[in-house]
Design an enzyme around this catalytic site. Structure first.
Site, PDB file in Angstrom:
ATOM      1  N   SER A 219       0.824  -1.204   0.000  1.00 23.23           N
ATOM      2  CA  SER A 219       0.000   0.000   0.000  1.00 23.23           C
ATOM      3  C   SER A 219       0.862   1.259   0.000  1.00 23.23           C
ATOM      4  O   SER A 219       1.642   1.452  -0.919  1.00 23.23           O
ATOM      5  CB  SER A 219      -0.955  -0.040   1.197  1.00 23.23           C
ATOM      6  N   ASP A 440      -9.185  -4.500  -5.485  1.00 19.09           N
ATOM      7  CA  ASP A 440      -8.604  -3.725  -4.388  1.00 19.09           C
ATOM      8  C   ASP A 440      -9.427  -2.465  -4.122  1.00 19.09           C
ATOM      9  O   ASP A 440      -9.617  -1.650  -5.025  1.00 19.09           O
ATOM     10  CB  ASP A 440      -7.162  -3.343  -4.742  1.00 19.09           C
ATOM     11  N   HIS A 468      -7.303  -6.115  -0.284  1.00 17.66           N
ATOM     12  CA  HIS A 468      -6.134  -5.264  -0.505  1.00 17.66           C
ATOM     13  C   HIS A 468      -4.848  -6.055  -0.308  1.00 17.66           C
ATOM     14  O   HIS A 468      -4.646  -6.666   0.736  1.00 17.66           O
ATOM     15  CB  HIS A 468      -6.182  -4.096   0.469  1.00 17.66           C
TER      16      HIS A 468
END
Length: 500
Positions: A219, A440, A468
Site C-alpha cells: 500500500s 482492491d 487489498h
C-alpha cells in the site's frame, strides 16, 4: 477520519493509501555508514502474534538518522526502530528483506513479526525479515497530536454532513485537530514527509550491511519504495510493490480513485451477498440494508457495550474495515444484521480493529502519523469550499463513500509546511515488480500500471482477487514473487493470476 485505510497483512494493523500530490525530488543524500546494535527481543513478537514462534530468533535495534536530510550535519537525529526475524534453519542466505505495511502509520516492526511466520519458507530460509517503524510511527519518535476523545468524535461523526450547521461542525473539529498538531510540533511537522522516510531507508540498508536493498512494501509502502528507487536507483537489488499507489495523482484525483475503488469493492460484497444468501443474513440487497442501518443511526443509534452510540460514522468505519479482505464480508453482514436487532458489538469490533482502538478506548498513533505524513506530503490541498463542492458531486457518483472521502478537512487547514515527494523515473534501477489486485478497494487496480510506467522499470503482476494486497495469497502470486526475490527472475509481461 476522512482518509480511508488499506491493508490486511496483520490482524491488528491497517494502513492507508495517501491522498497527496507530487513534487520535484531534492538532491539525494548518501547514507552515512552506520551499524545496528541488536538485542534479543522475543517479547515483541509475542506481543504482536500472541505467541513466540519456534525456530525463529527476534532481535531489535535502532538506526540513528538525521532529522532533516536536507540539513544532515546539524547534529539533530531521530531513532528508527527495527525488528529482525531470522529463521534458525537458514540455508543459502541472500541477505535482508526490508518490509513496510504502509499507512502511513503502520508498524513495520509488527509486520516483520507477522511475516516471520506468514511468508513462504523459501523466502524466510534465505532472508532475514527486517521491519522498521518509519519516523513518527510506533516506536520511532511517534507523533501524537490527537486525544482519544477527538478520535472518537472523528470516527463517530456524520460521514456526509449535508446541512451547513453539520458541515461547520465537521470543519471545526478538523481545525481543532490540525491546530493540535501545529501547536505541539510546529516547524518539525515537515520532517515527517515520505521523502525524509525514504532517505531513512538507505541508512537502514547501510546499517544492515547490505550493498543493495531488497524490499517488500504494501500500500503506502509502495510509495515509500518508489520514492527510494528514484533517490537511490543504484542501491536497489529487488523491490516488490504490492497494492500500488500512483504518485502522479494530485490529492483530489487520488481521493476520487479511492472512493471509486471502495464503491466497487462494496458492489462486489453486495453481489456476493445476493449469491450467498445462506452466508449473508442481509441478502438479497446488502446495499439497501447498510444504507438503512446508517439512516436509522442518524435518528436513533444503537448503544454498544461500552456506552458508545453506533452512529453512521462508526457504521461506515466498520464497512470500510470489512472491505480489506473478502474473509471479513460475512462478519460485516452479521454485524449489520445484529445491529438492526439492537446489538452493536459486531460493528464496533470491525471499526475498532480498523481504528486501532483498544478495549479501554485508547488509540495507537496510527491516525496521528497518517494525518501528519499525508498532509505534509500534499503541496496543494484544496480549500474547505472546494471540498464542500466535491462532497456534493461525489455523493452522486459514489453514494456510499464519495462524500466522506472528499472531505479532507484536516489537511485543508494544516498548519505545517509541505514537503512533496518526487514522481518520476527510477533511472538506473533494475526491474521492479508492481503487484495489483483487481478488486482492491484502497489502492485501485488502475494505479498499478501507472506506478510501473512512472518508474520506467516496473513490471505488472496481476491478481484477479478481492481485498487489498496479493502476496502471498495464492500459489500463482507467491511463486512469481518468490522467484523474483530469490533469483531476480522478473514475471513475464502480462502475468495474471486467478482468484483461487
Amino acid at each position: 477520519m476522512v482518509l480511508v485505510l488499506a491493508g490486511c497483512i496483520g490482524p491488528n494493523t491497517r494502513w492507508s493509501s495517501p491522498t497527496s500530490g507530487a513534487g520535484a525530488s531534492s538532491t539525494p543524500k548518501a547514507a552515512a555508514a552506520t551499524t545496528v546494535s541488536w538485542r534479543s527481543c522475543p517479547e515483541v513478537a509475542k506481543a504482536a502474534l500472541g505467541r513466540t514462534p519456534p525456530n525463529v530468533t527476534y532481535d531489535c535495534g535502532t538506526v540513528k538518522v538525521p532529522q532533516d536530510w536536507k540539513n544532515p550535519t546539524n547534529g539533530k537525529q531521530y531513532g528508527i526502530a527495527l525488528l529482525r526475524a531470522r529463521a534458525t534453519h537458514q540455508t543459502g542466505r541472500i541477505g535482508s528483506l526490508l518490509v513496510d505495511p504502509g499507512g502511513p502509520g503502520g508498524s513495520g516492526v509488527d509486520l516483520a513479526a507477522y511475516l516471520s511466520v506468514g511468508l513462504p519458507t523459501a523466502v524466510t530460509d534465505r532472508f532475514d525479515i527486517v521491519g522498521f517503524d518509519p519516523r513518527g510511527v510506533g516506536r520511532s519518535e511517534p507523533v501524537k497530536c490527537f486525544s482519544d476523545g477527538e478520535l472518537d468524535a472523528s470516527f463517530g461523526a456524520e460521514p456526509d454532513p449535508v446541512s451547513q450547521a453539520d458541515f461547520d461542525k465537521a470543519v471545526a473539529l478538523a481545525r481543532t485537530m490540525a491546530q493540535s498538531c501545529g501547536t505541539k510540533y510546529g516547524d518539525s511537522l515537515r520532517l515527517f514527509s515520505t521523502e525524509q522516510a525514504a532517505h531513512d531507508m538507505d541508512a537502514i540498508r547501510s546499517g544492515l550491511g547490505e550493498q543493495k536493498l531488497t524490499y517488500l512494501g504494501y500500500s503506502y509502502g509502495t510509495l515509500l519504495g518508489a520514492t527510494y528507487a528514484q533517490l537511490y536507483p543504484a542501491h536497489v537489488r529487488a523491490l516488490v510493490l504490492d497494492g500500488a499507489v500512483d504518485p502522479t495523482l494530485n490529492s483530489v484525483a487520488a481521493a476520487e480513485s479511492q472512493a471509486k475503488g471502495f464503491e466497487r469493492a462494496f458492489d462486489n460484497f453486495a453481489a456476493w451477498c445476493a449469491n450467498n444468501a445462506g452466508k449473508c443474513p442481509i441478502a438479497p440487497d446488502a446495499r439497501a440494508a447498510v444504507t438503512s442501518a446508517m439512516d436509522a443511526a442518524r435518528h436513533s443509534p444503537v448503544r454498544g457495550p461500552d456506552g458508545r452510540s453506533a452512529t453512521a460514522g462508526w457504521i461506515q468505519t466498520a464497512v470500510i474495515s470489512s472491505l480489506y479482505s473478502q474473509e471479513q464480508w460475512s462478519q460485516l453482514a452479521t454485524a449489520i444484521d445484529n445491529l438492526r436487532k439492537g446489538n452493536a458489538s459486531g460493528v464496533f469490533r470491525l471499526a475498532d480493529s480498523y481504528a486501532e482502538r483498544d478495549s479501554h478506548g485508547h488509540y495507537s498513533n496510527l491516525f496521528d502519523a497518517n494525518m501528519v505524513v499525508n498532509c505534509t506530503d500534499d503541496p496543494n490541498t484544496p480549500s474547505v469550499d472546494k471540498l464542500r463542492a466535491l462532497q456534493a458531486d461525489w455523493r452522486k457518483k459514489y453514494p456510499m463513500f464519495g462524500a466522506s472521502t472528499a472531505l479532507n478537512l484536516v489537511c485543508a487547514q494544516w498548519p505545517g509546511k509541505r514537503d512533496a515527494y518526487p514522481a518520476g523515473a527510477a533511472k538506473g534501477a533494475p526491474p521492479v515488480v508492481v503487484v495489483g489486485t483487481t478488486g482492491d478497494p484502497a489502492t485501485p487496480y488502475e494505479q498499478t500500471a501507472k506506478l510501473a510506467d512512472m518508474l520506467g522499470v516496473g513490471t505488472v503482476l496481476t491478481w484477479q482477487g478481492e481485498g487489498h494486497t496479493a502476496y502471498p495469497q495464492t500459489r500463482c502470486i507467491t511463486d512469481a514473487v518468490n522467484k523474483y526475490l530469490i533469483d531476480l527472475t522478473v514475471p513475464t509481461k502480462g502475468t495474471t493470476c486467478p482468484a483461487q
